[in-house]
Design a protein around this motif. Structure first.
Motif, mmCIF file in Angstrom:
data_model
loop_
_atom_site.group_PDB
_atom_site.id
_atom_site.type_symbol
_atom_site.label_atom_id
_atom_site.label_comp_id
_atom_site.label_asym_id
_atom_site.label_seq_id
_atom_site.Cartn_x
_atom_site.Cartn_y
_atom_site.Cartn_z
ATOM 1 N N ASP A 256 0.812 -1.219 0.000
ATOM 2 C CA ASP A 256 0.000 0.000 0.000
ATOM 3 C C ASP A 256 0.846 1.270 0.000
ATOM 4 O O ASP A 256 0.318 2.375 0.113
ATOM 5 C CB ASP A 256 -0.964 0.004 1.205
ATOM 6 C CG ASP A 256 -0.221 -0.041 2.541
ATOM 7 O OD1 ASP A 256 1.017 -0.070 2.532
ATOM 8 O OD2 ASP A 256 -0.896 -0.050 3.583
ATOM 9 N N GLY A 257 2.156 1.123 -0.118
ATOM 10 C CA GLY A 257 3.028 2.296 -0.223
ATOM 11 C C GLY A 257 3.609 2.755 1.103
ATOM 12 O O GLY A 257 4.588 3.508 1.140
ATOM 13 N N VAL A 258 3.029 2.301 2.214
ATOM 14 C CA VAL A 258 3.514 2.732 3.527
ATOM 15 C C VAL A 258 4.924 2.139 3.749
ATOM 16 O O VAL A 258 5.143 0.948 3.503
ATOM 17 C CB VAL A 258 2.557 2.274 4.654
ATOM 18 C CG1 VAL A 258 3.119 2.597 6.032
ATOM 19 C CG2 VAL A 258 1.183 2.914 4.469
ATOM 20 N N ALA A 259 5.857 2.979 4.186
ATOM 21 C CA ALA A 259 7.225 2.499 4.428
ATOM 22 C C ALA A 259 7.213 1.471 5.551
ATOM 23 O O ALA A 259 6.545 1.675 6.575
ATOM 24 C CB ALA A 259 8.117 3.681 4.805
ATOM 25 N N LEU A 260 7.925 0.366 5.354
ATOM 26 C CA LEU A 260 7.985 -0.648 6.406
ATOM 27 C C LEU A 260 8.656 -0.068 7.639
ATOM 28 O O LEU A 260 9.643 0.655 7.545
ATOM 29 C CB LEU A 260 8.771 -1.868 5.914
ATOM 30 C CG LEU A 260 8.114 -2.672 4.791
ATOM 31 C CD1 LEU A 260 9.037 -3.791 4.341
ATOM 32 C CD2 LEU A 260 6.790 -3.248 5.249
ATOM 33 N N SER A 261 8.104 -0.396 8.795
ATOM 34 C CA SER A 261 8.662 0.068 10.060
ATOM 35 C C SER A 261 8.249 -0.911 11.155
ATOM 36 O O SER A 261 7.128 -1.449 11.122
ATOM 37 C CB SER A 261 8.107 1.458 10.400
ATOM 38 O OG SER A 261 8.300 1.739 11.771
ATOM 39 N N SER A 262 9.145 -1.115 12.110
ATOM 40 C CA SER A 262 8.811 -2.013 13.219
ATOM 41 C C SER A 262 7.605 -1.496 13.988
ATOM 42 O O SER A 262 6.900 -2.257 14.647
ATOM 43 C CB SER A 262 10.005 -2.137 14.173
ATOM 44 O OG SER A 262 11.146 -2.535 13.449
ATOM 45 N N ARG A 263 7.369 -0.191 13.913
ATOM 46 C CA ARG A 263 6.259 0.402 14.677
ATOM 47 C C ARG A 263 4.908 0.245 13.968
ATOM 48 O O ARG A 263 3.869 0.533 14.572
ATOM 49 C CB ARG A 263 6.529 1.879 14.953
ATOM 50 C CG ARG A 263 7.652 2.097 15.964
ATOM 51 C CD ARG A 263 7.707 3.539 16.442
ATOM 52 N NE ARG A 263 8.601 3.699 17.569
ATOM 53 C CZ ARG A 263 9.867 4.105 17.493
ATOM 54 N NH1 ARG A 263 10.396 4.394 16.322
ATOM 55 N NH2 ARG A 263 10.606 4.219 18.584
ATOM 56 N N ASN A 264 4.905 -0.198 12.700
ATOM 57 C CA ASN A 264 3.623 -0.317 11.974
ATOM 58 C C ASN A 264 2.678 -1.310 12.645
ATOM 59 O O ASN A 264 1.469 -1.216 12.464
ATOM 60 C CB ASN A 264 3.858 -0.760 10.518
ATOM 61 C CG ASN A 264 4.458 0.356 9.678
ATOM 62 O OD1 ASN A 264 4.566 1.490 10.141
ATOM 63 N ND2 ASN A 264 4.861 0.030 8.462
ATOM 64 N N VAL A 265 3.228 -2.244 13.427
ATOM 65 C CA VAL A 265 2.358 -3.234 14.092
ATOM 66 C C VAL A 265 1.391 -2.556 15.072
ATOM 67 O O VAL A 265 0.372 -3.136 15.433
ATOM 68 C CB VAL A 265 3.169 -4.317 14.866
ATOM 69 C CG1 VAL A 265 3.959 -5.182 13.908
ATOM 70 C CG2 VAL A 265 4.081 -3.697 15.922
ATOM 71 N N TYR A 266 1.719 -1.344 15.491
ATOM 72 C CA TYR A 266 0.834 -0.641 16.435
ATOM 73 C C TYR A 266 -0.362 0.002 15.748
ATOM 74 O O TYR A 266 -1.274 0.480 16.424
ATOM 75 C CB TYR A 266 1.597 0.476 17.160
ATOM 76 C CG TYR A 266 2.795 0.027 17.965
ATOM 77 C CD1 TYR A 266 2.727 -1.077 18.810
ATOM 78 C CD2 TYR A 266 3.989 0.732 17.891
ATOM 79 C CE1 TYR A 266 3.827 -1.470 19.549
ATOM 80 C CE2 TYR A 266 5.099 0.345 18.635
ATOM 81 C CZ TYR A 266 5.000 -0.761 19.459
ATOM 82 O OH TYR A 266 6.086 -1.138 20.184
ATOM 83 N N LEU A 267 -0.351 0.060 14.399
ATOM 84 C CA LEU A 267 -1.436 0.751 13.675
ATOM 85 C C LEU A 267 -2.683 -0.127 13.611
ATOM 86 O O LEU A 267 -2.599 -1.305 13.260
ATOM 87 C CB LEU A 267 -0.992 1.060 12.239
ATOM 88 C CG LEU A 267 0.073 2.147 12.044
ATOM 89 C CD1 LEU A 267 0.560 2.139 10.595
ATOM 90 C CD2 LEU A 267 -0.475 3.516 12.412
#
Ligand code: AMP
Length: 278
Positions: A182-193
């Motif tokens: 979906d274009g969102v940059a991978l980040s370890s913090r994305n799991v919180y979304l």
């Protein structure tokens, strides 16, 4: 090719192993764990370019501000181990906090101008912690090349500056941002979304695409482009939208090949950063 993946917790043990690897190139990928495909891309590049690959996993307390998510930062060692094993990493360096810090002192102070804007503005002293741990890790591992993502653009720029200023004999290899579908940059913090927040977060990469289209039509005025991006991000809590030269100094007009658009936003309490090098 790698032999068996070793997990090393002590600096002395790591130094002993690395002392035997003299005359062989060492690729180093520093991480805070919770590895994803972004990290994997760095590791694969290190694997392709070096005889020996070390990945460090260390959630560095000195780069978190009080009240930030240090204790809650995702820790997923089994998955990280599997990613490293599949990528033929030679060593995971997994030190404890006490192994790295004999006191809570900071040894490296980030540059006053570049270290206290953008990420360093809302998170003062963040880069003191980053540069301190990176220099410690560089001195422990003594890599030939070290791999950093452009995702953390300011971090990459400050590390490059430290390497130059302190005459460190290490090549810093920048790696392009790895994004999800979906274009969102991978980040370890994305799991919180949450699912809804994840959809809202798409506005960040979309605003960068939209800005690059505007630039392609000939627009060069920084204020106009920043305003355009902020408008695209109106449903998010913007922390900064900033277009700077790649050395993080200010400009009025885009300099093609030497500019960078940097964004930090909060979505549902999760802080996300993204950028575009133009
Ligand atoms: P971290 O574990 O978040 O400290 O990240 C470790 C390294 O991976 C840093 O050099 C980051 O810039 C890099 N990295 C993290 N996410 C990405 C991504 N989506 N694309 C490329 N590199 C990344």
């Amino acid at each position: 090719m790698s032999s068996k993946l070793l997990i090393i917790e002590r600096v002395v043990d790591l130094k002993k192993i690395l002392a035997d690897k003299k005359n062989r190139s060492v690729g180093f990928v520093p991480t805070m764990g919770a590895l994803h495909n972004g990290h994997r891309t760095l590791i694969e590049r290190a694997r392709a370019e070096n005889d020996f690959v070390v990945v460090s996993i260390f959630v560095n307390p000195t780069q978190f501000l009080e009240g930030e998510d240090f204790s809650k930062y995702p820790r997923t060692f089994e998955k990280d181990h599997e990613i490293c094993r599949l990528a033929n990493v030679d060593i995971i360096f997994l030190p404890t906090v006490n192994e790295i810090y004999k006191s809570d002192d900071i040894s490296v102070i980030s540059p006053i101008k570049r270290g206290y804007i953008l990420e360093g503005f809302s998170r003062p002293n963040h880069f003191n912690g980053v540069l301190t741990v990176v220099l410690k890790l560089f001195n422990i591992v003594q890599p030939t090349k070290a791999y950093f993502g452009k995702k953390d653009a300011q971090q990459l720029i400050l590390i490059n500056q430290m390497v130059q200023d302190l005459y460190l004999n290490i090549e810093i290899v920048p790696i392009d941002i790895v994004r999800d579908r979906d274009g969102v940059a991978l980040s370890s913090r994305n799991v919180y979304l949450s699912q809804d927040d994840r959809i809202i977060a798409r506005a960040i990469p979309n605003s960068l695409i939209s800005a690059s289209k505007l630039i392609m039509t000939g627009e060069r005025n920084i204020i106009k482009i920043e305003t355009h991006i902020k408008n695209e991000l109106k449903n998010l809590q913007i922390e900064y939208v900033s277009i700077l030269k790649r050395d993080l100094t200010q400009i009025d007009q885009i300099e093609m090949g030497n500019s960078i658009i940097l964004i930090a936003c909060k979505v549902g309490g999760v802080r996300l950063i993204d950028n575009l090098w133009i």
